[in-house]
Design an enzyme around this catalytic site. Structure first.
Site, PDB file in Angstrom:
ATOM      1  N   CYS A  66      42.809  35.329  34.937  1.00  0.00           N
ATOM      2  CA  CYS A  66      42.103  35.760  33.725  1.00  0.00           C
ATOM      3  C   CYS A  66      43.070  36.451  32.757  1.00  0.00           C
ATOM      4  O   CYS A  66      43.579  37.530  33.051  1.00  0.00           O
ATOM      5  CB  CYS A  66      40.968  36.695  34.133  1.00  0.00           C
ATOM      6  SG  CYS A  66      40.178  37.582  32.782  1.00  0.00           S
ATOM      7  N   CYS A  69      42.021  39.919  31.641  1.00  0.00           N
ATOM      8  CA  CYS A  69      42.187  40.858  32.765  1.00  0.00           C
ATOM      9  C   CYS A  69      43.628  41.320  32.860  1.00  0.00           C
ATOM     10  O   CYS A  69      43.901  42.511  33.030  1.00  0.00           O
ATOM     11  CB  CYS A  69      41.787  40.201  34.088  1.00  0.00           C
ATOM     12  SG  CYS A  69      40.065  39.696  34.196  1.00  0.00           S
TER      13      CYS A  69
END
Length: 142
Positions: A66, A69
């Site tokens: 991600c 993230c």
């Protein structure tokens, strides 16, 4: 206050008349607060949620694939230095440990979940800067 040692997992009661930021674990003698988020699995998350008393627990649910993230990781680490010792910051890799993320109802990452006394008090999804993480956490704790 009672807090879980990031090194050995022991629960430590911290005296009210001492600075919690300087606390050492009664079992392993390592620092109880490191101003860094702690990586946890399902058992570690459960232990921190159950045994932390007098402080909040902030969980970052993330995954290595991600992009947002990965972009938020340094912001989350910076927020740890501002929020400890009143808030313990944890990180849960949802790819490696999908069951606890699913049990928490995480549908988008990065996701922040704030616990107090083992109950969810706030949640948010999406990339945040360090000041946004700190402000959001403090507002949610009132």
């Amino acid at each position: 206050m009672q807090i879980v040692c990031p090194s050995c997992g022991a629960a430590n009661r911290l005296p009210e008349d001492r600075d919690p930021a300087a606390a050492k674990c009664g079992r392993c003698k390592n620092a109880v607060f490191t101003a860094m988020p702690i990586e946890v699995d399902a058992a570690g998350l459960d232990r921190h949620r159950r045994l932390t008393k007098g402080a909040a627990v902030l969980l970052d649910v993330w995954a290595p694939w991600c992009g947002p993230c990965r972009a938020m990781a340094p912001n989350y680490a910076a927020a740890a230095g501002k929020l400890e010792p009143g808030v313990r910051l944890l990180k849960l890799n949802s790819e490696a440990h999908p069951a606890p993320a699913s049990a928490l109802g995480v549908s988008g990452i990065p996701a922040l979940i704030l616990f107090r006394d083992n109950a969810v008090v706030a949640r948010s999804a999406g990339l945040m800067s360090a000041p946004q993480i700190v402000d959001w956490t403090r507002r949610a704790l009132g």
